[in-house]
Design a protein around this motif. Structure first.
Motif, PDB file in Angstrom:
ATOM      1  N   GLY A  84       0.902  -1.294  -0.075  1.00  0.00           N
ATOM      2  CA  GLY A  84      -0.079   0.158   0.063  1.00  0.00           C
ATOM      3  C   GLY A  84       0.743   1.048   0.088  1.00  0.00           C
ATOM      4  N   ILE A  85       0.702   1.939  -1.224  1.00  0.00           N
ATOM      5  CA  ILE A  85       1.539   3.172  -1.304  1.00  0.00           C
ATOM      6  C   ILE A  85       0.800   4.338  -1.195  1.00  0.00           C
ATOM      7  N   GLN A 109      -3.372   6.379   5.206  1.00  0.00           N
ATOM      8  CA  GLN A 109      -3.769   6.168   3.497  1.00  0.00           C
ATOM      9  C   GLN A 109      -2.738   4.940   3.200  1.00  0.00           C
ATOM     10  N   ALA A 110      -1.638   5.110   3.601  1.00  0.00           N
ATOM     11  CA  ALA A 110      -0.733   3.677   3.318  1.00  0.00           C
ATOM     12  C   ALA A 110      -1.441   2.471   3.820  1.00  0.00           C
ATOM     13  N   ARG A 111      -1.686   2.321   5.021  1.00  0.00           N
ATOM     14  CA  ARG A 111      -2.454   1.107   5.492  1.00  0.00           C
ATOM     15  C   ARG A 111      -3.893   0.833   4.893  1.00  0.00           C
ATOM     16  N   LEU A 112      -4.575   1.867   4.529  1.00  0.00           N
ATOM     17  CA  LEU A 112      -5.893   1.600   3.667  1.00  0.00           C
ATOM     18  C   LEU A 112      -5.629   1.040   2.244  1.00  0.00           C
ATOM     19  N   ALA A 113      -4.650   1.510   1.688  1.00  0.00           N
ATOM     20  CA  ALA A 113      -4.149   0.900   0.471  1.00  0.00           C
ATOM     21  C   ALA A 113      -3.878  -0.292   0.756  1.00  0.00           C
ATOM     22  N   ASN A 114      -3.095  -0.758   1.573  1.00  0.00           N
ATOM     23  CA  ASN A 114      -2.790  -2.143   2.080  1.00  0.00           C
ATOM     24  C   ASN A 114      -3.676  -3.096   2.043  1.00  0.00           C
ATOM     25  N   GLU A 115      -4.582  -2.411   3.130  1.00  0.00           N
ATOM     26  CA  GLU A 115      -6.066  -3.403   3.499  1.00  0.00           C
ATOM     27  C   GLU A 115      -6.912  -3.498   2.250  1.00  0.00           C
ATOM     28  N   LYS A 116      -6.892  -2.697   1.467  1.00  0.00           N
ATOM     29  CA  LYS A 116      -7.659  -2.641   0.228  1.00  0.00           C
ATOM     30  C   LYS A 116      -7.110  -4.025  -0.958  1.00  0.00           C
ATOM     31  N   ILE A 117      -5.573  -3.956  -1.065  1.00  0.00           N
ATOM     32  CA  ILE A 117      -5.321  -5.128  -1.651  1.00  0.00           C
ATOM     33  C   ILE A 117      -5.592  -6.547  -1.086  1.00  0.00           C
ATOM     34  N   LYS A 118      -5.499  -6.507   0.366  1.00  0.00           N
ATOM     35  CA  LYS A 118      -5.492  -7.599   1.183  1.00  0.00           C
ATOM     36  C   LYS A 118      -6.988  -8.140   1.100  1.00  0.00           C
ATOM     37  N   HIS A 119      -8.008  -7.329   1.037  1.00  0.00           N
ATOM     38  CA  HIS A 119      -9.039  -7.787   0.993  1.00  0.00           C
ATOM     39  C   HIS A 119      -9.845  -7.908  -0.641  1.00  0.00           C
ATOM     40  N   SER A 120      -8.981  -7.806  -1.553  1.00  0.00           N
ATOM     41  CA  SER A 120      -9.423  -7.655  -3.068  1.00  0.00           C
ATOM     42  C   SER A 120      -9.560  -9.004  -3.363  1.00  0.00           C
ATOM     43  N   SER A 121     -10.489  -9.302  -4.026  1.00  0.00           N
ATOM     44  CA  SER A 121     -10.747 -10.814  -4.733  1.00  0.00           C
ATOM     45  C   SER A 121      -9.400 -10.889  -5.840  1.00  0.00           C
ATOM     46  N   GLN A 122      -9.149 -10.028  -6.454  1.00  0.00           N
ATOM     47  CA  GLN A 122      -8.301 -10.035  -7.574  1.00  0.00           C
ATOM     48  C   GLN A 122      -7.063  -9.162  -6.982  1.00  0.00           C
ATOM     49  N   LEU A 129      -2.707   5.185  -3.379  1.00  0.00           N
ATOM     50  CA  LEU A 129      -3.762   6.160  -2.932  1.00  0.00           C
ATOM     51  C   LEU A 129      -3.162   7.522  -2.534  1.00  0.00           C
ATOM     52  N   PRO A 130      -3.660   8.762  -3.136  1.00  0.00           N
ATOM     53  CA  PRO A 130      -3.225   9.894  -2.757  1.00  0.00           C
ATOM     54  C   PRO A 130      -3.532  10.324  -1.490  1.00  0.00           C
ATOM     55  N   GLY A 131      -2.264  10.982  -0.881  1.00  0.00           N
ATOM     56  CA  GLY A 131      -2.338  11.512   0.483  1.00  0.00           C
ATOM     57  C   GLY A 131      -3.097  12.911   0.710  1.00  0.00           C
ATOM     58  N   GLU A 132      -3.464  13.513  -0.478  1.00  0.00           N
ATOM     59  CA  GLU A 132      -3.957  14.832  -0.483  1.00  0.00           C
ATOM     60  C   GLU A 132      -4.716  15.027  -1.342  1.00  0.00           C
ATOM     61  N   ALA A 133      -6.126  15.658  -1.107  1.00  0.00           N
ATOM     62  CA  ALA A 133      -7.188  15.615  -1.912  1.00  0.00           C
ATOM     63  C   ALA A 133      -6.871  16.568  -3.266  1.00  0.00           C
ATOM     64  N   SER A 134      -5.915  17.146  -3.049  1.00  0.00           N
ATOM     65  CA  SER A 134      -5.388  18.401  -4.271  1.00  0.00           C
ATOM     66  C   SER A 134      -4.660  17.353  -5.295  1.00  0.00           C
ATOM     67  N   ILE A 135      -4.399  16.174  -5.184  1.00  0.00           N
ATOM     68  CA  ILE A 135      -3.887  15.311  -6.146  1.00  0.00           C
ATOM     69  C   ILE A 135      -4.959  15.066  -7.080  1.00  0.00           C
TER      70      ILE A 135
END
Length: 248
Positions: A84-85, A109-122, A129-135
């Motif tokens: 998760g990056i 955000q990095a942990r959220l990205a990591n968790e999204k991968i972990k719980h993804s079926s693919q 994931l961006p760290g700031e809304a301006s991206i």
């Protein structure tokens, strides 16, 4: 003073199966990354919580660059790492950050990205994931699309194609690779094409450039040369142990 940084949180697939081996190996990986990033003013990497490595680095593209090369040399092919990056801006002095206690939104955000991968079926190997809304959303959507294709091409490679891709990521020279693996240059060229090695490496360079441009837009700096220097440092360090890299 604001600082551009990037973070990855890395976990290992099915690490409980041989947790003692994985734990020992993660200590080695932590050492690799510390050597790779020693030229950066501020870089921290920490193996913690069994199968997790956290890395915090100067500049937007660094975490992805390091994650890519970890994935290239990872020796437990049936238990690949996933990352998760995120990237963004902090006001904190980086050398004062304690990774075990720091609970900045970028870490979440990095942990959220990591968790999204972990719980993804693919499951992919990386998610950004961006760290700031301006991206810009479109930039990140394209980056993650490229990451998914890069993961697909790497997953579909044969063991020989993986080796050739790994060596190209270090040497980028067909004749030298042919000598190292005792194959003809034409054989190397054939597997390079069949294994989509060029696309995999071009994706690395495209994502580095994209993240560098986003940093330039935010800070007005020019991180491109730092990214090139970091990449070359990693290549040089890996070349020192090229026999071990070949045997993975």
């Amino acid at each position: 003073m604001k600082h551009p940084i990037s973070i990855f949180m890395m976990d290992v697939t099915n690490s409980s199966k041989n947790w003692d081996e994985i734990t020992s190996y993660l200590g080695e990986v932590e050492g690799f990354v510390k050597r790779w990033t020693r030229g950066l003013p501020h870089a921290q990497v920490r193996h913690r919580l069994g199968d997790e490595i956290v890395g915090l680095f100067d500049h937007y593209s660094t975490a992805y660059t390091v994650a890519f090369y970890i994935s290239q040399i990872w020796k437990y092919k049936e238990q690949p790492p996933y990352f998760g990056i995120t990237f963004g801006t902090v006001d904190t002095s980086l050398q004062q950050i304690d990774l075990d206690k720091w609970n900045h939104p970028l870490m979440r955000q990095a942990r959220l990205a990591n968790e999204k991968i972990k719980h993804s079926s693919q499951r992919s190997s990386m998610l950004l994931l961006p760290g700031e809304a301006s991206i810009e959303d479109t930039s990140l959507e394209m980056a993650n699309l490229l990451l998914s294709y890069q993961h697909k091409f790497m997953s579909d490679q044969t063991s020989l194609q993986q080796l050739i891709s790994r060596l190209y990521a270090i040497l980028d020279e067909q004749k030298a690779i042919a000598r190292l693996v005792n194959k003809s240059p034409s054989t190397i060229s054939s597997h390079y094409k069949k294994g989509n090695c060029e696309i995999i490496l071009n994706t690395l360079y495209t994502l580095q450039e994209t993240l560098d441009k986003l940093e330039t837009k935010s800070f007005g700096n020019q991180p491109h040369n730092i990214t090139k220097e970091l990449t070359q440092t990693i290549k040089n360090e890996l070349y020192k142990n090229i026999d071990a890299i070949i045997s993975i």
